[in-house]
Design a protein around this motif. Structure first.
Motif, PDB file in Angstrom:
ATOM      1  N   LEU A 223       0.895  -1.135   0.072  1.00 47.30           N
ATOM      2  CA  LEU A 223       0.029   0.074  -0.062  1.00 47.30           C
ATOM      3  C   LEU A 223       1.006   1.229  -0.064  1.00 47.30           C
ATOM      4  O   LEU A 223       0.680   2.164  -0.712  1.00 47.30           O
ATOM      5  N   PHE A 224       1.768   1.516   0.751  1.00 42.01           N
ATOM      6  CA  PHE A 224       2.721   2.460   0.915  1.00 42.01           C
ATOM      7  C   PHE A 224       3.551   2.655  -0.307  1.00 42.01           C
ATOM      8  O   PHE A 224       3.613   3.855  -0.695  1.00 42.01           O
ATOM      9  N   ALA A 225       3.997   1.629  -1.149  1.00 40.33           N
ATOM     10  CA  ALA A 225       4.696   1.734  -2.278  1.00 40.33           C
ATOM     11  C   ALA A 225       3.684   2.270  -3.457  1.00 40.33           C
ATOM     12  O   ALA A 225       4.072   3.035  -4.312  1.00 40.33           O
ATOM     13  N   MET A 226       2.336   1.752  -3.406  1.00 44.32           N
ATOM     14  CA  MET A 226       1.516   2.278  -4.380  1.00 44.32           C
ATOM     15  C   MET A 226       1.210   3.767  -4.097  1.00 44.32           C
ATOM     16  O   MET A 226       1.327   4.437  -5.065  1.00 44.32           O
ATOM     17  N   ILE A 227       0.960   4.261  -2.845  1.00 48.34           N
ATOM     18  CA  ILE A 227       0.492   5.606  -2.608  1.00 48.34           C
ATOM     19  C   ILE A 227       1.797   6.629  -3.133  1.00 48.34           C
ATOM     20  O   ILE A 227       1.802   7.679  -3.780  1.00 48.34           O
ATOM     21  N   SER A 228       3.279   5.887  -2.778  1.00 44.65           N
ATOM     22  CA  SER A 228       4.179   6.778  -3.064  1.00 44.65           C
ATOM     23  C   SER A 228       4.407   6.797  -4.415  1.00 44.65           C
ATOM     24  O   SER A 228       4.930   8.121  -4.987  1.00 44.65           O
ATOM     25  N   PHE A 229       4.025   5.948  -5.332  1.00 44.87           N
ATOM     26  CA  PHE A 229       4.007   6.067  -6.785  1.00 44.87           C
ATOM     27  C   PHE A 229       3.126   7.107  -7.275  1.00 44.87           C
ATOM     28  O   PHE A 229       3.383   7.880  -8.138  1.00 44.87           O
ATOM     29  N   LEU A 230       1.850   6.840  -6.554  1.00 48.08           N
ATOM     30  CA  LEU A 230       0.598   7.950  -7.134  1.00 48.08           C
ATOM     31  C   LEU A 230       1.186   9.340  -6.896  1.00 48.08           C
ATOM     32  O   LEU A 230       0.660   9.938  -7.712  1.00 48.08           O
ATOM     33  N   VAL A 231       1.510   9.507  -5.637  1.00 54.63           N
ATOM     34  CA  VAL A 231       1.439  11.056  -5.288  1.00 54.63           C
ATOM     35  C   VAL A 231       2.016  11.876  -6.124  1.00 54.63           C
ATOM     36  O   VAL A 231       1.370  13.001  -6.546  1.00 54.63           O
ATOM     37  N   PRO A 232       3.044  11.742  -6.757  1.00 52.21           N
ATOM     38  CA  PRO A 232       3.755  12.653  -7.777  1.00 52.21           C
ATOM     39  C   PRO A 232       3.016  12.718  -9.040  1.00 52.21           C
ATOM     40  O   PRO A 232       2.773  13.902  -9.491  1.00 52.21           O
ATOM     41  N   GLY A 238      -2.483  18.311 -10.969  1.00 46.35           N
ATOM     42  CA  GLY A 238      -3.031  19.304 -10.249  1.00 46.35           C
ATOM     43  C   GLY A 238      -3.931  19.077  -9.333  1.00 46.35           C
ATOM     44  O   GLY A 238      -4.714  19.752  -8.726  1.00 46.35           O
ATOM     45  N   LYS A 239      -3.914  17.866  -8.749  1.00 47.85           N
ATOM     46  CA  LYS A 239      -4.749  17.482  -7.579  1.00 47.85           C
ATOM     47  C   LYS A 239      -4.178  17.933  -6.327  1.00 47.85           C
ATOM     48  O   LYS A 239      -2.789  17.766  -6.230  1.00 47.85           O
ATOM     49  N   SER A 240      -4.956  18.489  -5.491  1.00 47.10           N
ATOM     50  CA  SER A 240      -4.616  18.879  -4.210  1.00 47.10           C
ATOM     51  C   SER A 240      -4.700  18.355  -3.110  1.00 47.10           C
ATOM     52  O   SER A 240      -4.197  18.430  -1.951  1.00 47.10           O
ATOM     53  N   GLN A 241      -5.726  17.131  -3.183  1.00 50.49           N
ATOM     54  CA  GLN A 241      -6.114  16.540  -1.981  1.00 50.49           C
ATOM     55  C   GLN A 241      -6.409  15.091  -2.447  1.00 50.49           C
ATOM     56  O   GLN A 241      -7.041  14.864  -3.522  1.00 50.49           O
ATOM     57  N   LEU A 242      -5.879  14.232  -1.607  1.00 53.47           N
ATOM     58  CA  LEU A 242      -6.254  12.710  -1.700  1.00 53.47           C
ATOM     59  C   LEU A 242      -6.707  12.067  -0.669  1.00 53.47           C
ATOM     60  O   LEU A 242      -6.229  12.181   0.427  1.00 53.47           O
ATOM     61  N   ILE A 243      -7.952  11.254  -0.722  1.00 53.73           N
ATOM     62  CA  ILE A 243      -8.554  10.793   0.439  1.00 53.73           C
ATOM     63  C   ILE A 243      -8.687   9.161   0.308  1.00 53.73           C
ATOM     64  O   ILE A 243      -9.105   8.777  -0.595  1.00 53.73           O
ATOM     65  N   ILE A 244      -7.861   8.559   1.236  1.00 54.01           N
ATOM     66  CA  ILE A 244      -7.596   7.096   0.981  1.00 54.01           C
ATOM     67  C   ILE A 244      -8.389   6.540   2.246  1.00 54.01           C
ATOM     68  O   ILE A 244      -8.273   6.896   3.305  1.00 54.01           O
ATOM     69  N   GLN A 260      -3.718   4.129  10.862  1.00 54.59           N
ATOM     70  CA  GLN A 260      -2.416   4.659  11.682  1.00 54.59           C
ATOM     71  C   GLN A 260      -1.035   4.294  11.269  1.00 54.59           C
ATOM     72  O   GLN A 260      -0.262   5.056  11.259  1.00 54.59           O
ATOM     73  N   GLU A 261      -1.004   3.210  10.642  1.00 55.36           N
ATOM     74  CA  GLU A 261       0.350   2.632  10.208  1.00 55.36           C
ATOM     75  C   GLU A 261       0.567   3.519   8.982  1.00 55.36           C
ATOM     76  O   GLU A 261       1.993   3.874   8.606  1.00 55.36           O
ATOM     77  N   LEU A 262      -0.347   3.643   8.183  1.00 49.98           N
ATOM     78  CA  LEU A 262      -0.097   4.212   6.756  1.00 49.98           C
ATOM     79  C   LEU A 262       0.228   5.669   7.191  1.00 49.98           C
ATOM     80  O   LEU A 262       1.168   6.331   6.415  1.00 49.98           O
TER      81      LEU A 262
END
Length: 286
Positions: A223-232, A238-244, A260-262
């Motif tokens: 999950l962390f790897a995927m979020i790290s890939f997606l954020v940039p 132009g996205k300013s907010q991400l709700i997971i 909490q871990e994420l």
């Protein structure tokens, strides 16, 4: 100059949102007639006001139909503007009107439910143009404040992608505002432990139980790897907010622990992030 136009369904929290922005030091003008948007922006430019929140909604009557023209007028002055559209489910809106005993602006001589449906039709185009759509159905005032300030308050995180992590229980429904939803009901459930059942995912024994399994560790790494890939990539678009949103059955144990871990992992990598637990206290009678 930065302008946010606050609009949306009557009863969805526009007045509260404007008050939050006002408390944050942003100049607020409520019930602004749409045709006057351009003139008001010019006035603010002349007087040195750089942050503005404008409340625009169907209370403006026929003038609200000129909303698009008002936006075009603002564009002439070369200012940046965004639209925040506040929404709620029909059920919640009806409940709020019943509690406050206020009259719906489009149902003075009719049922509130009729007014709500009329308003949804009138606001369809505006909703489609919104930069941010926020569902306030299950939000407490303090939760709304956090979300509003995350989006619009000036801070060191301005211009970055702000990540909101939201734990929830599937039995209470998936949060409508979610961008990404993850189902962690496949993980071992602390609910079936008599010792852990009364606790929640914020408690160390529950956290250790959930994260003590190899499947949980592998899921978190992925999950962390995927979020790290997606954020940039989100930022570049132009996205300013991400709700997971992370959900388990009741929203009290597994989803809370994983959220909490994420949150901890993202903070360690200097991501602007907040964590919320929608259903953690919803069903305390176990």
């Amino acid at each position: 100059m930065r302008i946010v136009i606050v609009t949306g369904m009557s009863g969805a929290g526009k007045t509260t949102a404007l008050k939050i922005l006002e408390d944050a030091g942003i100049h607020v003008a409520d019930n602004m007639p749409a045709p006057l948007l351009g003139a008001f922006v010019r006035f603010c430019q002349d007087t040195g006001i750089t942050q503005i929140a404008l409340g625009v909604d169907i209370r403006g009557g026929k003038m609200f139909t000129d909303f698009s023209l008002g936006l075009l007028e603002m564009d002439k002055f070369g200012v940046a503007w965004s639209i925040l559209f506040l929404d709620s489910s029909d059920e919640v809106l009806l409940k709020r009107y019943k509690e406050t005993r206020h009259m719906h602006p489009l149902a003075k001589n009719d049922l509130v439910s009729v007014g709500i449906q009329k308003e949804r039709v009138l606001l369809e185009e505006v909703r489609g143009r919104a930069n941010y759509i926020m569902d306030t159905s299950g939000l407490l005032p303090r939760q709304l404040k956090i979300k509003i300030l995350d989006l619009f308050a000036e801070s060191e995180n301005t211009g970055k992608l702000f990540i909101n992590i939201l734990s929830f229980g599937f039995k209470n429904g998936i949060p409508e505002e979610s961008d990404l939803v993850f189902d962690v009901r496949f993980l071992p459930n602390p609910f079936y432990s008599e010792e852990l059942k009364p606790l929640c995912g914020l408690d160390t024994p529950v956290r250790d139980y959930v994260m003590g399994h190899e499947v949980s560790k592998r899921f978190m790494d992925s999950l962390f790897a995927m979020i790290s890939f997606l954020v940039p990539h989100y930022i570049s678009e132009g996205k300013s907010q991400l709700i997971i949103s992370i959900g388990c059955t009741g929203g009290r144990h597994r989803s809370v622990a994983l959220s909490q871990e994420l949150h901890k992992a993202l903070l360690a990598h200097e991501n602007p992030v907040a964590v919320h637990h929608r259903d953690i206290d919803r069903d305390l009678k176990l």
